[in-house]
Write a protein that holds these residues in place. Structure first.
Motif, PDB file in Angstrom:
ATOM      1  N   THR A 265       0.825  -1.212   0.000  1.00 53.25           N
ATOM      2  CA  THR A 265       0.000   0.000   0.000  1.00 53.25           C
ATOM      3  C   THR A 265       0.857   1.259   0.000  1.00 53.25           C
ATOM      4  OG1 THR A 265      -0.131   0.021   2.434  1.00 53.25           O
ATOM      5  CG2 THR A 265      -1.871  -1.151   1.230  1.00 53.25           C
ATOM      6  N   ARG A 266       2.175   1.100   0.141  1.00 56.99           N
ATOM      7  CA  ARG A 266       3.080   2.252   0.137  1.00 56.99           C
ATOM      8  C   ARG A 266       3.626   2.558  -1.253  1.00 56.99           C
ATOM      9  NH1 ARG A 266       6.792   2.207   5.620  1.00 56.99           N
ATOM     10  NH2 ARG A 266       5.105   2.630   7.088  1.00 56.99           N
ATOM     11  N   ALA A 267       3.053   1.933  -2.246  1.00 63.89           N
ATOM     12  CA  ALA A 267       3.376   2.257  -3.636  1.00 63.89           C
ATOM     13  C   ALA A 267       2.071   2.317  -4.415  1.00 63.89           C
ATOM     14  CB  ALA A 267       4.316   1.222  -4.246  1.00 63.89           C
ATOM     15  N   ILE A 268       2.122   2.959  -5.582  1.00 62.22           N
ATOM     16  CA  ILE A 268       0.956   3.067  -6.451  1.00 62.22           C
ATOM     17  C   ILE A 268       1.289   2.385  -7.767  1.00 62.22           C
ATOM     18  CG2 ILE A 268      -0.613   4.644  -7.656  1.00 62.22           C
ATOM     19  CD1 ILE A 268      -0.050   6.714  -5.515  1.00 62.22           C
ATOM     20  N   ASP A 269       0.341   1.635  -8.289  1.00 60.33           N
ATOM     21  CA  ASP A 269       0.530   0.938  -9.560  1.00 60.33           C
ATOM     22  C   ASP A 269       0.782   1.955 -10.669  1.00 60.33           C
ATOM     23  OD1 ASP A 269       0.402  -0.662 -11.837  1.00 60.33           O
ATOM     24  OD2 ASP A 269      -1.316  -1.821 -11.114  1.00 60.33           O
ATOM     25  N   ALA A 270       1.901   1.809 -11.378  1.00 66.24           N
ATOM     26  CA  ALA A 270       2.243   2.748 -12.448  1.00 66.24           C
ATOM     27  C   ALA A 270       1.254   2.692 -13.604  1.00 66.24           C
ATOM     28  CB  ALA A 270       3.660   2.497 -12.954  1.00 66.24           C
ATOM     29  N   CYS A 271       0.382   1.679 -13.641  1.00 65.99           N
ATOM     30  CA  CYS A 271      -0.682   1.683 -14.651  1.00 65.99           C
ATOM     31  C   CYS A 271      -1.607   2.885 -14.473  1.00 65.99           C
ATOM     32  CB  CYS A 271      -1.499   0.401 -14.565  1.00 65.99           C
ATOM     33  SG  CYS A 271      -0.653  -1.060 -15.211  1.00 65.99           S
ATOM     34  N   LEU A 272      -1.536   3.531 -13.311  1.00 67.55           N
ATOM     35  CA  LEU A 272      -2.348   4.725 -13.066  1.00 67.55           C
ATOM     36  C   LEU A 272      -1.666   5.999 -13.550  1.00 67.55           C
ATOM     37  CD1 LEU A 272      -3.791   3.880  -9.539  1.00 67.55           C
ATOM     38  CD2 LEU A 272      -5.028   3.975 -11.714  1.00 67.55           C
ATOM     39  N   ILE A 273      -0.539   5.868 -14.223  1.00 67.11           N
ATOM     40  CA  ILE A 273       0.076   7.021 -14.883  1.00 67.11           C
ATOM     41  C   ILE A 273      -0.464   7.117 -16.305  1.00 67.11           C
ATOM     42  CG2 ILE A 273       2.219   8.040 -15.739  1.00 67.11           C
ATOM     43  CD1 ILE A 273       3.713   6.711 -13.477  1.00 67.11           C
ATOM     44  N   ASP A 274      -1.067   8.228 -16.617  1.00 69.08           N
ATOM     45  CA  ASP A 274      -1.514   8.523 -17.985  1.00 69.08           C
ATOM     46  C   ASP A 274      -0.331   9.156 -18.707  1.00 69.08           C
ATOM     47  OD1 ASP A 274      -2.746   9.254 -20.320  1.00 69.08           O
ATOM     48  OD2 ASP A 274      -4.066  10.753 -19.412  1.00 69.08           O
ATOM     49  N   ASN A 275       0.521   8.314 -19.260  1.00 67.46           N
ATOM     50  CA  ASN A 275       1.806   8.740 -19.826  1.00 67.46           C
ATOM     51  C   ASN A 275       1.636   9.103 -21.291  1.00 67.46           C
ATOM     52  OD1 ASN A 275       4.579   9.197 -20.027  1.00 67.46           O
ATOM     53  ND2 ASN A 275       5.007   7.065 -20.558  1.00 67.46           N
ATOM     54  N   GLN A 276       1.601  10.402 -21.566  1.00 67.69           N
ATOM     55  CA  GLN A 276       1.403  10.884 -22.924  1.00 67.69           C
ATOM     56  C   GLN A 276       2.752  11.216 -23.561  1.00 67.69           C
ATOM     57  OE1 GLN A 276      -1.543  11.152 -24.638  1.00 67.69           O
ATOM     58  NE2 GLN A 276      -2.529  10.143 -22.902  1.00 67.69           N
ATOM     59  N   LEU A 277       3.050  10.550 -24.658  1.00 65.71           N
ATOM     60  CA  LEU A 277       4.320  10.759 -25.344  1.00 65.71           C
ATOM     61  C   LEU A 277       4.170  11.820 -26.415  1.00 65.71           C
ATOM     62  CD1 LEU A 277       5.363   7.012 -25.747  1.00 65.71           C
ATOM     63  CD2 LEU A 277       6.006   8.600 -23.924  1.00 65.71           C
ATOM     64  N   GLY A 278       5.266  12.513 -26.688  1.00 67.19           N
ATOM     65  CA  GLY A 278       5.267  13.486 -27.768  1.00 67.19           C
ATOM     66  C   GLY A 278       5.809  12.873 -29.046  1.00 67.19           C
ATOM     67  N   ASP A 279       5.740  13.609 -30.137  1.00 63.04           N
ATOM     68  CA  ASP A 279       6.332  13.167 -31.381  1.00 63.04           C
ATOM     69  C   ASP A 279       7.814  13.498 -31.363  1.00 63.04           C
ATOM     70  OD1 ASP A 279       3.841  12.319 -32.500  1.00 63.04           O
ATOM     71  OD2 ASP A 279       3.349  14.425 -32.824  1.00 63.04           O
ATOM     72  N   SER A 280       8.526  13.006 -32.357  1.00 60.14           N
ATOM     73  CA  SER A 280       9.966  13.234 -32.423  1.00 60.14           C
ATOM     74  C   SER A 280      10.279  14.625 -32.940  1.00 60.14           C
ATOM     75  CB  SER A 280      10.612  12.192 -33.341  1.00 60.14           C
ATOM     76  OG  SER A 280      11.959  12.509 -33.593  1.00 60.14           O
TER      77      SER A 280
END
Length: 490
Positions: A265-280
Motif C-alpha cells: 500500500t506504500r506504492a501506487i501501480d504505475a498503470c495509473l500514470i496517464d503517460n502521454q508521449l510526444g512526437d519526435s
C-alpha cells in the motif's frame, strides 16, 4: 568491424528508445533551515528559492491534492552518471544481445553509446535543489560496470548503459535531501524503460519476483513513513495538508506493481500514470502543434484522470531518429565513408527544419537542446496565453536555476566523449522551466482560494518574485538555421 557490428546492434534500440519517449552549484538562495521556515506571506516571498517552492506555496496548495498540481520533472533522470557498460537486460534490446554487450564490454563502443544515451547533466541533489519534483527513475538488476554478466548483481539505473553507482545510492541522496527540506514532496516513478503496465519479463527481463520484492523492501526501509500509504486513502482523495500531517511526502509509482512491491500500500501501480508521449523532433512542426493542443486541453485531461486516480504525465523529451544515429555513427567511426556518402546532409534532412542542411546533431544531448528550444515556446504560452499544464512533465537537459538549456553548448557535468557542442552567443541560453510551472501552480491555487473567499499573502507577495525570476531566463528565440533554431517557426 567488430565495433561497427556491435554499434549496429545498438542503433535499433536507441531509435526505439528515444522515439518513445553544468558543473556549477545549484541555486538555492537560502539555507535549508531558512527555507524550511519560509511558510507564508512576506517571509515566503523574501526567502523564496527553488529548493523550497512547495513550502512557499503551502498556504494555498495545502487544501489541494497532489493530483491538482503540476510538477516539473526530468526524463531519464539519472543519466547524468552513466558508465560505458551496457546493462544486463538493457531496455528494448533482446536479453541475449544485452548479455553479449555487457559481457564483452571492452569491445562495445561505450563512449559512443553514452553520447546517444545521456539526457541530464545535474545530479539527484542538484535536480531537487533546482525545483524538480518528479523523477523518472529507471532501474535494472545487473552486475556492476566493467564486470562480466556473471558477477554479483544489484539494482542500477540505466538508459542502455548502466549508471556508475547503484540505484540505492541515488535514492539515499534523495532521502537526505528530503530530510533537509521538510516542507517538500517528491514523486518517483520506478520502471526499466518508462513502460507503465508491462509485467514480469516484459518489464524486468529474467529478474525473479523475490529479487524485485527484496529491492522494494530496501526502498520501504529507506523512506519509511515518508512513503504515501494508500491504506489511509487514495491520492486523489487526500489533501496535501493531510499528507504532511502524516509525514507522507514521497509518492512512488511502481511498474510491475504487484510483482515488484508485493501489492504494497506504500506504492501506487504505475498503470495509473496517464503517460502521454510526444512526437519526435524530426516532426517538430507536428510536435509543436500537438503539444500546444494538449496543453490547451490539459485541464480537462487532468479532471478526467483525477476522477480515476490517474496522474497525467506529459513527455517533452527528445527523440533520436534512426537516420541520425546511423549517420552519427558513420561520422564518428568512419569519417571518410561518411564524407563520401554525404552523411551530414542526409542526417540534417531528417529533421525537416528549414535551413538545417549542414549539421548532424552528434549526440542525444544536442537533440535535447534543440527540442527544448521549441519546448520553451509551449511552456511560456502557459503563462502568456493561459494554457494549462499536466500533473507532471518530464523533460531533458535541465540546467541550473531551474532552467532547461535551449542553446547549443552541452551541459558540462560529466562531459561527453569527443562531443563538446557548439559554442557561441547563445550557447548556454536557457528558459525558466521550474519558475514557469511554479507560477502556474500559484495562479491556479490563488484563483481557487479566491473563489472560496479565502486569500493568502503569498498570492500578493510571490507572483512578482516569480515574474522577476522568469525575466532572468525569458523566452528567447534567434535565427540560427545552421543548428535548427529559427525565429517564428513552426
Amino acid at each position: 568491424m567488430i565495433v561497427v557490428s556491435v554499434l549496429l546492434l545498438c542503433v535499433g534500440w536507441v531509435a526505439g528508445s528515444h522515439a518513445t519517449a553544468g558543473a556549477t552549484d545549484a541555486f538555492t538562495g537560502a539555507t535549508a533551515g531558512a527555507t524550511a521556515g519560509a511558510t507564508a506571506g512576506a517571509t515566503a516571498a523574501s526567502n523564496y528559492s527553488l529548493d523550497s517552492w512547495m513550502t512557499a506555496l503551502m498556504p494555498v496548495i495545502g487544501t489541494m491534492s497532489l493530483l491538482d498540481l503540476s510538477l516539473p520533472g526530468t526524463h531519464d533522470s539519472m543519466t547524468w552518471d552513466l558508465s560505458t557498460t551496457v546493462s544486463d537486460g538493457s531496455n528494448d534490446l533482446p536479453p541475449p544481445i544485452a548479455w553479449v554487450l555487457h559481457e564483452f564490454h571492452d569491445f562495445a563502443p561505450g563512449h559512443f553509446i553514452k553520447n546517444q544515451s545521456r539526457t541530464q547533466g545535474l545530479s539527484m541533489t542538484q535536480q531537487l535543489d533546482n525545483g524538480i519534483r518528479f523523477i523518472d527513475f529507471r532501474i535494472m538488476y545487473t552486475s556492476g560496470p566493467n564486470n562480466t554478466a556473471s558477477a554479483t548483481h544489484d539494482w542500477y539505473c540505466l538508459h542502455m548503459l548502466e549508471t556508475n553507482n547503484k540505484a540505492m545510492t541515488y535514492l539515499r541522496e534523495a532521502k537526505t535531501w528530503l530530510d533537509a527540506h521538510p516542507g517538500e514532496m517528491l514523486v518517483l516513478w520506478l520502471s526499466r524503460h518508462g513502460n507503465t503496465c508491462a509485467k514480469g519479463n516484459d518489464q524486468y527481463p529474467n529478474v525473479p519476483d523475490p529479487i524485485k520484492v527484496a529491492f522494494w523492501s530496501q526502498v520501504e526501509a529507506l523512506f519509511g513513513d515518508l512513503l504515501f500509504d494508500e491504506a489511509h486513502g487514495l491520492l486523489n482523495e487526500t489533501t496535501i495538508n493531510d499528507m504532511r500531517a502524516r509525514h507522507q511526502r514521497v509518492v512512488v509509482y511502481a511498474s510491475d506493481y504487484a510483482r515488484f512491491t508485493n501489492n504494497s500500500t506504500r506504492a501506487i501501480d504505475a498503470c495509473l500514470i496517464d503517460n502521454q508521449l510526444g512526437d519526435s523532433v524530426q516532426s517538430e512542426n507536428a510536435t509543436f502543434h500537438t503539444l500546444m493542443a494538449r496543453f490547451a486541453d490539459a485541464d480537462n485531461i487532468k479532471r478526467n484522470d483525477k476522477q480515476q486516480n490517474r496522474l497525467y504525465l506529459q513527455s517533452m523529451a527528445a527523440g533520436a531518429p534512426l537516420q541520425q544515429l546511423e549517420m552519427a555513427a558513420l561520422l564518428h567511426f568512419l569519417p571518410k565513408i561518411a564524407h563520401r556518402d554525404n552523411a551530414t546532409a542526409k542526417c540534417a534532412a531528417v529533421f525537416a527544419i528549414p535551413g538545417l542542411t549542414a549539421w548532424c546533431p552528434p549526440t542525444l544531448m544536442d537533440i535535447s537542446l534543440l527540442t527544448n528550444y521549441y519546448n520553451q515556446r509551449i511552456l511560456d504560452a502557459v503563462i502568456t496565453h493561459n494554457l494549462a499544464l499536466p500533473n507532471a512533465i518530464y523533460i531533458d537537459a535541465v540546467d541550473t536555476d531551474g532552467t532547461i538549456r535551449t542553446g547549443t553548448t552541452l551541459l558540462d557535468r560529466a562531459p561527453l566523449h569527443g562531443a563538446n557542442g557548439v559554442s557561441g552567443a547563445n550557447g548556454t541560453t536557457a528558459f525558466a522551466y521550474v519558475d514557469t510551472m511554479v507560477l502556474y501552480n500559484l495562479k491556479r491555487a490563488c484563483a481557487a482560494a479566491q473563489s472560496r473567499s479565502s486569500t493568502s499573502e503569498v498570492c500578493h507577495e510571490l507572483p512578482p518574485v516569480l515574474e522577476a525570476r522568469r525575466k532572468s531566463h525569458p523566452l528567447q528565440t534567434w535565427n540560427d538555421p545552421t543548428h535548427g533554431r529559427l525565429l517564428g517557426w513552426p
